[in-house]
Motif scaffolding. Structure first.
Motif, PDB file in Angstrom:
ATOM      1  N   UNK A  36      64.558  68.799   5.453  1.00 36.73           N
ATOM      2  CA  UNK A  36      64.826  69.373   4.128  1.00 36.73           C
ATOM      3  C   UNK A  36      65.304  70.828   4.206  1.00 36.73           C
ATOM      4  N   UNK A  37      64.905  71.521   5.254  1.00 36.20           N
ATOM      5  CA  UNK A  37      65.276  72.939   5.408  1.00 36.20           C
ATOM      6  C   UNK A  37      65.603  73.181   6.874  1.00 36.20           C
ATOM      7  N   UNK A  38      66.782  72.720   7.295  1.00 36.49           N
ATOM      8  CA  UNK A  38      67.104  72.714   8.735  1.00 36.49           C
ATOM      9  C   UNK A  38      67.161  74.093   9.367  1.00 36.49           C
ATOM     10  N   UNK A  39      67.378  75.136   8.564  1.00 37.08           N
ATOM     11  CA  UNK A  39      67.485  76.473   9.156  1.00 37.08           C
ATOM     12  C   UNK A  39      66.189  77.262   9.060  1.00 37.08           C
ATOM     13  N   UNK A  40      65.203  76.708   8.363  1.00 34.02           N
ATOM     14  CA  UNK A  40      63.970  77.486   8.130  1.00 34.02           C
ATOM     15  C   UNK A  40      63.052  77.473   9.342  1.00 34.02           C
TER      16      UNK A  40
END
Ligand code: XIL
Length: 335
Positions: free
Chosen positions: A151-155
């Protein structure tokens, strides 16, 4: 980097607090607004207004926001807990993550995916017997991290934990179990990027074990994890001492702890659980009063724990200086 936990209501009601928070902090942590319990107290009735308002404030002032916290046994609404117990339905958790994570993709680059997964004295692996463990087994942590990563690949995805500081058997066990958990997750290739050290220090427990803390941080960093002190504050032991003495004790313990943690370069920063003693979750309880009868008439009055960097009148205390100099020294060492 310094930050603190906030409640937007307080910032809105108290201009001087808001000013001080914005002046001092590079990062804000929602004390309540991002918790499932706060967002969806009744099934299907999601209210993101307070979290949105905080995200707007952070964006307007160039502050980063910590995503605290997605999965927490004490932050789960009763209806969800009952439902998870009854149906063991993973999509319920996934839907919750999907409702909040993409919404704050622009403002949150770091999430506490699982908060407080460790509890010693029950299971060999030290996993807390939470509703999540009951419903999905020990693999829930890996699955949650995978879902969050999708859901938040860069987090940056973190586990956040408490009681990791003192030379007490229980805390030694907790450190060990958390290291093993991180090791297992990394071995499984789970997207775990960091560990949050809550650091609710407690003078009733003596002094922190500096060598053990430094070693613990080094071992986590050795797994390629970054670290952050996420909820620093100090519960006092002796409320009868003069305020200046109390402040000195709080600052000394803070310095001892931060020197031990910041010896590890993988520590990204320090957040306190609030800015001013006026708004601390550490209240002086009935047991504290019982231990110090008659101690409540001196200058600064009774009632407040003095375990945050600014006092109730928003005057900086020695704890503020301790944090500032520890962060300054760590910064100097890095560059
Ligand atoms: C606490 C808040 O400060 C309280 O106001 C609330 O009632 C309960 O949660 N560890 C955490 C934080 O990770 O989210 C908790 O915050 C404090 C302990």
């Amino acid at each position: 980097m310094y930050g603190c936990a906030v409640q937007l209501d307080w910032l809105n009601a108290e201009a001087n607090l808001r000013e001080e928070v914005l002046a001092q902090c590079a990062q804000l942590t929602p004390e309540l607004a991002f918790k499932w319990l706060a967002v969806e107290p009744r099934r299907g009735e999601l209210d993101f207004a307070p979290a949105d308002a905080l995200a707007d404030l952070a964006a307007k002032h160039g502050k980063t926001l910590r995503g605290h916290t997605l999965i927490w046994h004490r932050g789960t609404p009763a209806w969800a807990e009952a439902s998870l117990r009854a149906d063991k339905d993973w999509t319920l958790l996934e839907r919750w993550l999907a409702s909040i994570m993409p919404r704050y993709a622009a403002s949150v680059s770091e999430w506490d995916v699982v908060n407080e997964p460790i509890e010693t004295g029950h299971r060999q692996d030290g996993l807390r017997q939470s509703v999540f463990l009951e419903a999905f087994g020990p693999d829930y942590l890996r699955r949650a991290l995978e879902a969050a990563h999708a859901l938040a690949p860069r987090a940056r995805l973190m586990i956040n934990e408490y009681d990791l500081e003192y030379p007490l058997q229980e805390q030694r066990d907790r450190r060990y179990c958390l290291l093993k958990l991180a090791e297992r997750l990394k071995a499984q290739g789970a997207p775990l990027h960091g560990v949050g050290l809550q650091a609710h220090l407690d003078l009733r427990k003596g002094h922190i074990d500096a060598a053990a803390v430094t070693r613990f941080c080094r071992e986590l960093a050795g797994m390629g994890l970054v670290l952050r002190v996420t909820e620093l504050d100090v519960k006092e032991r002796d409320y009868a001492a003069p305020a200046a003495e109390r402040d000195r004790r709080v600052a000394d313990e803070t310095r001892r702890y931060l020197d031990a943690v910041l010896a590890e370069p993988a520590v990204l920063g320090v957040s306190t659980w609030g800015l001013s003693d006026r708004h601390s979750w550490l209240t002086v309880g009935a047991d504290d009063y019982a231990r110090f009868p008659g101690a409540w008439t001196h200058d600064d009055g009774p009632g407040l724990n003095r375990g945050l960097p600014w006092d109730a009148a928003l005057r900086p205390k020695p704890m503020r200086d301790a944090i500032r100099s520890a962060l300054g020294a760590a910064q100097a060492q890095k560059s």
